[in-house]
Design an enzyme around this catalytic site. Structure first.
Site, PDB file in Angstrom:
ATOM      1  N   TYR A  33       0.816  -1.221   0.000  1.00  0.00           N
ATOM      2  CA  TYR A  33       0.000   0.000   0.000  1.00  0.00           C
ATOM      3  C   TYR A  33       0.838   1.255   0.000  1.00  0.00           C
ATOM      4  O   TYR A  33       1.944   1.251   0.543  1.00  0.00           O
ATOM      5  CB  TYR A  33      -0.919   0.003   1.227  1.00  0.00           C
ATOM      6  CG  TYR A  33      -1.967  -1.081   1.235  1.00  0.00           C
ATOM      7  CD1 TYR A  33      -2.264  -1.817   0.089  1.00  0.00           C
ATOM      8  CD2 TYR A  33      -2.664  -1.389   2.401  1.00  0.00           C
ATOM      9  CE1 TYR A  33      -3.227  -2.809   0.117  1.00  0.00           C
ATOM     10  CE2 TYR A  33      -3.636  -2.376   2.436  1.00  0.00           C
ATOM     11  CZ  TYR A  33      -3.902  -3.098   1.286  1.00  0.00           C
ATOM     12  OH  TYR A  33      -4.863  -4.075   1.317  1.00  0.00           O
ATOM     13  N   SER A 217     -13.689  -5.355   0.820  1.00  0.00           N
ATOM     14  CA  SER A 217     -14.631  -4.801  -0.171  1.00  0.00           C
ATOM     15  C   SER A 217     -16.079  -5.188   0.110  1.00  0.00           C
ATOM     16  O   SER A 217     -16.793  -5.631  -0.793  1.00  0.00           O
ATOM     17  CB  SER A 217     -14.243  -5.240  -1.592  1.00  0.00           C
ATOM     18  OG  SER A 217     -13.058  -4.606  -2.000  1.00  0.00           O
ATOM     19  N   LEU A 219     -18.374  -3.235   0.405  1.00  0.00           N
ATOM     20  CA  LEU A 219     -19.172  -2.313  -0.421  1.00  0.00           C
ATOM     21  C   LEU A 219     -18.806  -2.443  -1.901  1.00  0.00           C
ATOM     22  O   LEU A 219     -19.117  -1.562  -2.703  1.00  0.00           O
ATOM     23  CB  LEU A 219     -18.956  -0.863   0.040  1.00  0.00           C
ATOM     24  CG  LEU A 219     -19.634  -0.475   1.352  1.00  0.00           C
ATOM     25  CD1 LEU A 219     -19.157   0.895   1.813  1.00  0.00           C
ATOM     26  CD2 LEU A 219     -21.151  -0.482   1.189  1.00  0.00           C
ATOM     27  N   GLY A 220     -18.145  -3.537  -2.254  1.00  0.00           N
ATOM     28  CA  GLY A 220     -17.783  -3.745  -3.654  1.00  0.00           C
ATOM     29  C   GLY A 220     -16.930  -2.605  -4.196  1.00  0.00           C
ATOM     30  O   GLY A 220     -17.179  -2.090  -5.283  1.00  0.00           O
ATOM     31  N   GLY A 222     -16.892   0.317  -3.224  1.00  0.00           N
ATOM     32  CA  GLY A 222     -17.697   1.541  -3.257  1.00  0.00           C
ATOM     33  C   GLY A 222     -18.860   1.460  -4.214  1.00  0.00           C
ATOM     34  O   GLY A 222     -19.770   2.300  -4.181  1.00  0.00           O
ATOM     35  N   LEU A 224     -21.407  -0.549  -4.322  1.00  0.00           N
ATOM     36  CA  LEU A 224     -22.710  -0.794  -3.701  1.00  0.00           C
ATOM     37  C   LEU A 224     -23.285   0.429  -2.991  1.00  0.00           C
ATOM     38  O   LEU A 224     -24.428   0.411  -2.553  1.00  0.00           O
ATOM     39  CB  LEU A 224     -22.607  -1.979  -2.737  1.00  0.00           C
ATOM     40  CG  LEU A 224     -22.537  -3.352  -3.416  1.00  0.00           C
ATOM     41  CD1 LEU A 224     -22.052  -4.424  -2.451  1.00  0.00           C
ATOM     42  CD2 LEU A 224     -23.889  -3.731  -4.012  1.00  0.00           C
ATOM     43  N   LYS A 227     -22.615   5.224  -5.882  1.00  0.00           N
ATOM     44  CA  LYS A 227     -22.010   6.471  -6.358  1.00  0.00           C
ATOM     45  C   LYS A 227     -21.514   6.393  -7.798  1.00  0.00           C
ATOM     46  O   LYS A 227     -21.367   7.434  -8.452  1.00  0.00           O
ATOM     47  CB  LYS A 227     -20.868   6.894  -5.437  1.00  0.00           C
ATOM     48  CG  LYS A 227     -19.644   5.994  -5.443  1.00  0.00           C
ATOM     49  CD  LYS A 227     -18.614   6.513  -4.445  1.00  0.00           C
ATOM     50  CE  LYS A 227     -17.357   5.667  -4.418  1.00  0.00           C
ATOM     51  NZ  LYS A 227     -16.390   6.144  -3.403  1.00  0.00           N
TER      52      LYS A 227
END
Length: 336
Positions: A33, A217, A219-220, A222, A224, A227
């Site tokens: 990262y 993930s 929220l997949g 983001g 899901l 946005k």
């Protein structure tokens, strides 16, 4: 994984403090990262965590990191290597550098970020036998991990992006050789990615291998949250899927977007926000140990925490019935 790329050190500290103040005590980082991996930014995520950690009680924070799996493109992470492998030399160098960047004496959980051997990764679905390659034996990997455990540099070990075969081989090798057993698996799991339920859920069951799932993930990426459905929205423009072309493209496919729209409409029907539905679903799974969220602002983090804490627990039966109805039509919408 956004700290040092999408977030400044100050923003990182604000999010870490807010999370810690609201009951989140586990941080997940990696030598890889921030993402996307670049030599110029490599290690910044750890450095931002380290500067925040100075003012925190170390024993109250569960610090997890990862050593990279096989990679021909990430040699910059090592002093003298053309290919990254999960062997004794690479593990030791990775751990020593992580400890230095994080400014700590020990790592609570060290995970193998992805396997040393070939496996389908990051949206790939089918195993391609033609891509098989020789790999570091499971026993050799575990012995190398045991060394850093015995030295007090690592407390527990786990895997990530792993398969049933890999989990069972690691557990078997530990049992036969008398080595430390892996305690966790960090795999993608969400309304859009439920492959864990096929066979890993049986392998990791407490009565079998007893491995805790740390889902990433939820929220997949983001998706899901909804946005990305309006590509011209400010939130979509700032999202990593648009900032980094080709990144997580599996969630931008038409069928994945179609499934996302179905879940969002269903959430509205039950008086839930998309985030409440997605995080509530992952939270309530009987095989879930913890879900890992990646926020890029305090506002986003607040929404995630509120959704996790305030959404009815467990989700009502009628909500789960509707989720399963959509799942029957969109079983693997995020595969490449």
């Amino acid at each position: 994984m956004t700290f040092g790329e999408q977030n400044t050190e100050k923003e990182a500290h604000e999010m870490l403090s807010y999370a810690f103040e609201h009951g989140i005590n586990a941080l997940d980082t990696s030598e890889a990262y921030p993402i996307p991996m670049k030599k110029e930014t490599s290690g910044r995520t750890d450095l931002y965590i380290a500067s925040w950690l100075k003012s925190q009680p170390r024993d109250k924070v569960i610090l997890a990191t990862k050593v990279c799996g096989y990679s021909e493109r990430s040699a910059h992470l090592r002093d003298n290597a053309k290919v990254l492998r999960v062997d004794a030399v690479n593990i030791r160098e990775s751990v020593e550098k992580s400890l230095k960047r994080l400014n700590t004496d020990y790592i609570d959980l060290l995970q193998i970020h992805w396997p040393d051997r070939y496996v389908p990764l990051f949206g790939e679905y089918l195993y391609d036998s033609s891509k098989w390659r020789p790999s570091i034996p499971f026993v050799e990997q575990l012995k190398a991990l045991q060394e850093v455990i015995d030295e007090g540099k690592v407390r527990y070990i786990g895997v990530s992006n792993e398969t049933s075969y890999g989990v069972m081989e690691f557990v078997h090798a530990a049992r036969v050789e008398g080595l430390s057993k892996i305690v966790s698996i960090q795999n993608s799991y969400s309304l859009l990615v439920r492959r864990f339920e096929v066979d890993l859920v049986e392998v990791c069951h407490p009565k079998n291998c007893n491995i805790g799932l740390l889902s990433y993930s939820p929220l997949g990426g983001g998706a899901l949250s909804g946005k990305y459905l309006d590509i011209n929205s400010e939130a979509a423009k700032k999202g990593r899927m648009n900032l980094f072309p080709g990144y997580m493209e599996r969630y931008n496919k038409s069928i994945a977007k179609e499934a996302t729209m179905q879940y969002i409409e269903m959430a509205k029907k039950h008086g839930l926000s998309p985030v409440q539905l997605a995080l509530g679903f992952v939270r309530d799974r009987p095989f879930m140990t913890s879900s890992i969220i990646g926020a890029t602002s305090v506002e986003q983090l607040k929404e995630d925490i509120d959704a996790f804490l305030t959404t009815q627990r467990p989700l009502p039966p009628e909500v789960m019935e509707d989720i399963e109805a959509i799942f029957k039509r969109y079983k693997d919408p995020a595969i490449l």
